[in-house]
Design a protein around this motif. Structure first.
Motif, PDB file in Angstrom:
ATOM      1  N   LEU A 233       0.836  -1.204   0.000  1.00 51.85           N
ATOM      2  CA  LEU A 233       0.000   0.000   0.000  1.00 51.85           C
ATOM      3  C   LEU A 233       0.871   1.255   0.000  1.00 51.85           C
ATOM      4  CD1 LEU A 233      -2.785  -0.927   2.588  1.00 51.85           C
ATOM      5  CD2 LEU A 233      -3.068  -0.706   0.106  1.00 51.85           C
ATOM      6  N   ARG A 234       1.946   1.239   0.806  1.00 48.72           N
ATOM      7  CA  ARG A 234       2.821   2.407   0.865  1.00 48.72           C
ATOM      8  C   ARG A 234       3.524   2.620  -0.466  1.00 48.72           C
ATOM      9  NH1 ARG A 234       3.419   7.183   3.798  1.00 48.72           N
ATOM     10  NH2 ARG A 234       5.428   8.027   3.151  1.00 48.72           N
ATOM     11  N   TRP A 235       3.938   1.527  -1.137  1.00 51.20           N
ATOM     12  CA  TRP A 235       4.567   1.662  -2.458  1.00 51.20           C
ATOM     13  C   TRP A 235       3.605   2.339  -3.432  1.00 51.20           C
ATOM     14  CZ3 TRP A 235       3.207   0.031  -7.332  1.00 51.20           C
ATOM     15  CH2 TRP A 235       4.178   0.200  -8.333  1.00 51.20           C
ATOM     16  N   HIS A 236       2.359   1.875  -3.476  1.00 55.46           N
ATOM     17  CA  HIS A 236       1.376   2.463  -4.383  1.00 55.46           C
ATOM     18  C   HIS A 236       1.121   3.920  -4.025  1.00 55.46           C
ATOM     19  CE1 HIS A 236      -2.732   3.465  -5.758  1.00 55.46           C
ATOM     20  NE2 HIS A 236      -2.421   2.729  -6.808  1.00 55.46           N
ATOM     21  N   TYR A 237       1.027   4.221  -2.739  1.00 57.50           N
ATOM     22  CA  TYR A 237       0.814   5.596  -2.288  1.00 57.50           C
ATOM     23  C   TYR A 237       1.949   6.509  -2.749  1.00 57.50           C
ATOM     24  CZ  TYR A 237       1.046   9.526   1.015  1.00 57.50           C
ATOM     25  OH  TYR A 237       1.177  10.778   1.578  1.00 57.50           O
ATOM     26  N   GLU A 238       3.183   6.078  -2.562  1.00 54.44           N
ATOM     27  CA  GLU A 238       4.313   6.914  -2.954  1.00 54.44           C
ATOM     28  C   GLU A 238       4.386   7.073  -4.468  1.00 54.44           C
ATOM     29  OE1 GLU A 238       7.826   5.382  -1.083  1.00 54.44           O
ATOM     30  OE2 GLU A 238       7.217   6.094   0.917  1.00 54.44           O
ATOM     31  N   GLN A 239       4.034   6.030  -5.216  1.00 53.17           N
ATOM     32  CA  GLN A 239       3.970   6.157  -6.675  1.00 53.17           C
ATOM     33  C   GLN A 239       2.906   7.179  -7.088  1.00 53.17           C
ATOM     34  OE1 GLN A 239       5.626   4.219  -9.536  1.00 53.17           O
ATOM     35  NE2 GLN A 239       7.079   4.568  -7.866  1.00 53.17           N
ATOM     36  N   ALA A 240       1.765   7.166  -6.402  1.00 56.58           N
ATOM     37  CA  ALA A 240       0.700   8.125  -6.706  1.00 56.58           C
ATOM     38  C   ALA A 240       1.152   9.553  -6.409  1.00 56.58           C
ATOM     39  CB  ALA A 240      -0.554   7.791  -5.906  1.00 56.58           C
ATOM     40  N   VAL A 241       1.892   9.732  -5.319  1.00 57.19           N
ATOM     41  CA  VAL A 241       2.405  11.063  -4.980  1.00 57.19           C
ATOM     42  C   VAL A 241       3.365  11.549  -6.056  1.00 57.19           C
ATOM     43  CG1 VAL A 241       3.779  12.384  -3.332  1.00 57.19           C
ATOM     44  CG2 VAL A 241       2.076  10.755  -2.496  1.00 57.19           C
ATOM     45  N   LEU A 242       4.306  10.702  -6.460  1.00 63.20           N
ATOM     46  CA  LEU A 242       5.252  11.081  -7.510  1.00 63.20           C
ATOM     47  C   LEU A 242       4.522  11.373  -8.819  1.00 63.20           C
ATOM     48  CD1 LEU A 242       8.034   8.400  -6.854  1.00 63.20           C
ATOM     49  CD2 LEU A 242       8.176  10.845  -6.340  1.00 63.20           C
ATOM     50  N   CYS A 243       3.549  10.551  -9.137  1.00 62.51           N
ATOM     51  CA  CYS A 243       2.782  10.699 -10.380  1.00 62.51           C
ATOM     52  C   CYS A 243       2.078  12.040 -10.452  1.00 62.51           C
ATOM     53  CB  CYS A 243       1.775   9.559 -10.479  1.00 62.51           C
ATOM     54  SG  CYS A 243       0.635   9.666 -11.871  1.00 62.51           S
ATOM     55  N   ASN A 244       1.509  12.472  -9.336  1.00 64.07           N
ATOM     56  CA  ASN A 244       0.650  13.649  -9.339  1.00 64.07           C
ATOM     57  C   ASN A 244       1.339  14.934  -8.901  1.00 64.07           C
ATOM     58  OD1 ASN A 244      -2.343  12.727  -9.854  1.00 64.07           O
ATOM     59  ND2 ASN A 244      -1.410  11.147  -8.574  1.00 64.07           N
ATOM     60  N   MET A 245       2.400  14.841  -8.094  1.00 65.83           N
ATOM     61  CA  MET A 245       2.956  16.036  -7.463  1.00 65.83           C
ATOM     62  C   MET A 245       4.296  16.492  -8.023  1.00 65.83           C
ATOM     63  SD  MET A 245       2.032  15.906  -3.424  1.00 65.83           S
ATOM     64  CE  MET A 245       2.658  17.575  -3.266  1.00 65.83           C
ATOM     65  N   ARG A 246       5.069  15.595  -8.599  1.00 65.46           N
ATOM     66  CA  ARG A 246       6.415  15.965  -9.048  1.00 65.46           C
ATOM     67  C   ARG A 246       6.376  16.659 -10.403  1.00 65.46           C
ATOM     68  NH1 ARG A 246      10.853  11.328  -9.057  1.00 65.46           N
ATOM     69  NH2 ARG A 246       9.398  10.436 -10.583  1.00 65.46           N
ATOM     70  N   GLY A 247       7.025  17.817 -10.486  1.00 64.38           N
ATOM     71  CA  GLY A 247       7.062  18.538 -11.743  1.00 64.38           C
ATOM     72  C   GLY A 247       5.666  18.854 -12.248  1.00 64.38           C
ATOM     73  N   ALA A 248       5.437  18.572 -13.521  1.00 62.46           N
ATOM     74  CA  ALA A 248       4.128  18.806 -14.118  1.00 62.46           C
ATOM     75  C   ALA A 248       3.195  17.612 -13.960  1.00 62.46           C
ATOM     76  CB  ALA A 248       4.277  19.136 -15.603  1.00 62.46           C
ATOM     77  N   GLY A 249       3.659  16.576 -13.261  1.00 64.42           N
ATOM     78  CA  GLY A 249       2.841  15.379 -13.114  1.00 64.42           C
ATOM     79  C   GLY A 249       2.999  14.465 -14.317  1.00 64.42           C
ATOM     80  N   GLU A 250       2.576  13.244 -14.151  1.00 71.49           N
ATOM     81  CA  GLU A 250       2.657  12.258 -15.224  1.00 71.49           C
ATOM     82  C   GLU A 250       1.385  12.280 -16.062  1.00 71.49           C
ATOM     83  OE1 GLU A 250       5.329  10.497 -15.837  1.00 71.49           O
ATOM     84  OE2 GLU A 250       6.433  11.166 -14.053  1.00 71.49           O
TER      85      GLU A 250
END
Length: 303
Positions: A233-250
């Motif tokens: 669950l934590r892995w998926h959560y951190e992937q979601a954070v990176l996906c949505n929050m880093r730079g312009a998002g994925e």
């Protein structure tokens, strides 16, 4: 690159060392708390001595409380003068829809159904369990099938204790979800933070109504050998954070391909075509022999 995720943002992040340059942001639900926001920032950004976060118009840093976060522009400043805030280089893994296709997937599905019997994010029960009808409910993988090799290399197979079916297809890597929520899950539009009381974190407007929900206990009973693993669950959560929050998002991928649609053509013309093709390939061919899969990978490279 501008993405749908960045166009919908109502919270933006800058560094004090680079004023005016957007380093990330979030399409935040109205009920997002300061504590939740700070937890996500620590996934994406870091400084050797830590950093403080303040609203642009304020001189006081925010603290990890249950107060609602005000929308706007936030400035990150390192605690120690002379240091710099950095953006995480943690790898993000695009994923496709995780739909079951093999006998091992079927065993995974059936065990997740029997364990949960409801959507564990919305809390909606399946009133037709006694009829063995599951219309609108789907067994979703937390760590996607397409990343089976990554699952192994990260050591998650060593955490799995119920190996029937094995590894990434263990029910310890699964949740029963409403079919629409399943798509939000695979798109990283929502996630569950096991380190924050199993609260649902929403990242896009389509998931806002689930923000703050608590993951149902049906899937996480302490003595249940089939229970979901917090580490996944934590892995998926951190992937979601990176996906949505880093730079312009994925970018978000298109999954609606009506009959007659040139699916391969649309994928080639869409965002990140090579990674998308790889994810689609491994998701569809999971369970094939390694020899056959290697040959198909070579064919995909030609495409």
């Amino acid at each position: 690159m501008n993405t749908a995720r960045s166009r919908g943002r109502n919270v933006w992040v800058e560094f004090s060392s680079a004023p005016g340059q957007i380093q990330g942001g979030l399409c935040a639900a109205n009920s997002l708390t300061k504590a939740q926001f700070l937890d996500m920032l620590y996934v994406v950004f870091s400084a050797p001595g830590g950093f403080k976060t303040r609203l642009y118009a304020s001189s006081s840093p925010i603290t990890a409380t249950h107060e609602t976060l005000e929308h706007g522009r936030y400035i990150l400043t390192p605690h120690i003068s002379g240091e710099r805030v950095c953006v995480s280089d943690e790898r993000f893994f695009p994923r496709t829809l995780s739909l079951s296709t093999t006998l091992r997937d079927r065993a995974f599905r059936d065990q997740v159904r029997r364990r949960d019997q409801k959507c564990v994010i919305s809390g909606e029960s399946n009133l037709e369990v006694h009829l063995d009808r599951w219309v609108g409910f789907e067994a979703a993988h937390v760590f996607p099938l397409a990343l089976d090799n990554i699952f192994i290399s990260m050591g998650y197979t060593q955490l799995i204790t119920h190996n029937d079916p094995p590894g990434v297809n263990s029910p310890q890597n699964g949740l029963l979800l409403d079919s629409k929520i399943h798509r939000l899950w695979d798109d990283y539009s929502l996630a569950v933070n096991p380190h924050n009381g199993y609260q649902v974190q929403a990242f896009m407007p389509g998931a806002w109504k689930f923000h703050g929900n608590i993951l149902d206990t049906a899937c996480r009973q302490p003595n249940d050998s089939l229970g979901i693993l917090d580490a996944l669950l934590r892995w998926h959560y951190e992937q979601a954070v990176l996906c949505n929050m880093r730079g312009a998002g994925e970018p978000s991928f298109e999954f609606d391909f009506p009959p007659g649609t040139d699916m391969m053509g649309e994928i080639r013309q869409g965002p990140r075509p090579e990674e998308r093709m790889e994810a689609e390939l491994f998701n569809r061919l999971y369970g094939f022999s390694n020899e056959r899969l290697s040959g198909l990978e070579s064919e995909a490279e030609v495409i």
